[in-house]
Design an enzyme around this catalytic site. Structure first.
Site, mmCIF file in Angstrom:
data_model
loop_
_atom_site.group_PDB
_atom_site.id
_atom_site.type_symbol
_atom_site.label_atom_id
_atom_site.label_comp_id
_atom_site.label_asym_id
_atom_site.label_seq_id
_atom_site.Cartn_x
_atom_site.Cartn_y
_atom_site.Cartn_z
ATOM 1 N N ALA A 82 0.862 -1.173 0.000
ATOM 2 C CA ALA A 82 0.000 0.000 0.000
ATOM 3 C C ALA A 82 0.901 1.226 0.000
ATOM 4 C CB ALA A 82 -0.889 -0.017 1.237
ATOM 5 N N GLY A 127 0.638 -4.893 0.889
ATOM 6 C CA GLY A 127 -0.559 -4.946 0.054
ATOM 7 C C GLY A 127 -0.337 -5.660 -1.267
ATOM 8 N N GLU A 130 -0.728 -9.208 -0.443
ATOM 9 C CA GLU A 130 -2.167 -9.405 -0.190
ATOM 10 C C GLU A 130 -2.959 -9.443 -1.501
ATOM 11 O OE1 GLU A 130 -2.024 -6.070 2.667
ATOM 12 O OE2 GLU A 130 -3.168 -7.367 4.012
ATOM 13 N N GLU A 150 4.675 -5.173 7.403
ATOM 14 C CA GLU A 150 3.962 -4.089 8.088
ATOM 15 C C GLU A 150 4.469 -3.813 9.498
ATOM 16 O OE1 GLU A 150 2.527 -6.365 6.191
ATOM 17 O OE2 GLU A 150 1.068 -5.395 4.875
#
Ligand code: COA
Length: 275
Positions: A82, A127, A130, A150
């Site tokens: 992200a 992300g 993911e 993260e």
């Protein structure tokens, strides 16, 4: 058609989409979605997430699209996470909304009624890992790297990473990766079952295409049924065995089931129509 436009085919009334942050192409029913922010290692900012949300609507509704590949632009990165620059200043509710929005988009990918394959061509971190995990399966290039870093940022994954990593590689390995932020290489990902194949980077799309050509020759309603029944394993609100039995029964109502069984008995190749 290649470029930063979606598909334009006015004669067949296919709708056309232009995406700011994605490149799309459609050839022989295989729709390639390329996340196109290579200068930021294809990090998922809100524009990319909005575009992914919209492009999945196109995947669901465009009957010319039989199957999908998601990949990243450039030789270095699938998606490096992200976009961290957008995290600054979010309060509790905004952060929760951010995670929920991302989860919803990735559910849309996971529950797509057509096969979606991640071609992981480099970093798949945070992300990005993911996103790859929300696809139905993954193929990696030799330089691919996977991880959920993260905790380095004082965070945990928010787009389904704690759930899907555990589903895909088992609790012990997932716990170690989540808590340590360790990055694994493509061969370790293969050994863990996170990816199905590791291939040289210039063969990545060919490998995915050759598998999707096989899948695209099968009965599309049955393929969609495999996706929903297999996904039910991980959905506590669903009884996967009931879904399997119901979907199996519904296949008996399709022209394709009649065609597939007749073709077998008549020793000829089945021609499926998706009906
Ligand atoms: N969010 C925002 N920008 C990112 C990003 C992310 N997740 N990942 C990379 N970028 C940007 C960098 O800031 C840099 O931008 P700049 O050129 O404007 O400074 C550009 O992409 C290139 O990245 P850079 O760090 O210079 O490349 P590198 O080869 O030295 O390192 C990584 C590659 C992947 C190891 C490193 O970029 C990284 O650790 N990224 C963050 C990974 C992460 O924590 N993801 C989870 C986020 S929740």
């Amino acid at each position: 058609m290649h470029g930063n436009k979606g598909i334009i085919n006015f004669t067949d009334k296919l709708f056309s989409m232009a995406y700011t942050s994605l490149l799309t192409s459609l050839e022989n029913g295989i729709f390639i979605i390329t996340i196109n922010r290579p200068d930021k290692l294809n990090a998922l900012n809100q524009q990319v997430m909005d575009d992914l949300n919209e492009v999945m609507d196109e995947v669901y509704t465009n009957t010319e699209i039989k199957s999908v590949i998601i990949t990243g632009a450039g030789p270095k990165s699938f998606v490096a996470g992200a976009d961290i620059s957008e995290f600054i200043g979010a309060d509790l509710n905004e952060a929760k909304a951010l995670a929920k929005h991302g989860q919803d988009i990735f559910f849309k990918i996971e529950n797509a009624p057509k096969p979606v394959v991640a071609c992981v061509n480099g970093f798949a971190l945070g992300g990005g890992c993911e996103l790859a995990m929300s696809c139905h399966f993954r193929i990696a290039s030799e330089n691919a790297k996977f991880g959920q870093p993260e905790v380095n940022l004082g965070l945990i994954p928010g787009y389904g990473g704690t759930q899907r990593l555990t589903q895909l590689i088992g609790k012990g390995r997932a716990m170690e990766l989540l808590m340590s932020a360790n990055i694994i290489d493509a061969n370790t990902a293969l050994q863990y079952g996170l990816v199905n194949y590791v291939v040289p980077q210039d063969e990545l799309l060919n490998k995915a295409t050759s598998i999707l050509q096989i899948i695209n020759s099968k009965a599309p309603i049955a393929v969609a049924g495999c996706i929903s029944a297999a996904n039910a394993v991980f959905d506590e609100s669903k009884n996967g065995y009931d879904i399997e039995a119901n979907t199996f029964a519904e296949c008996f109502l399709t022209e394709d089931m009649k065609e597939g069984t007749s073709a077998f008995l008549e020793k000829r190749k089945a021609e499926f129509k998706g009906r």
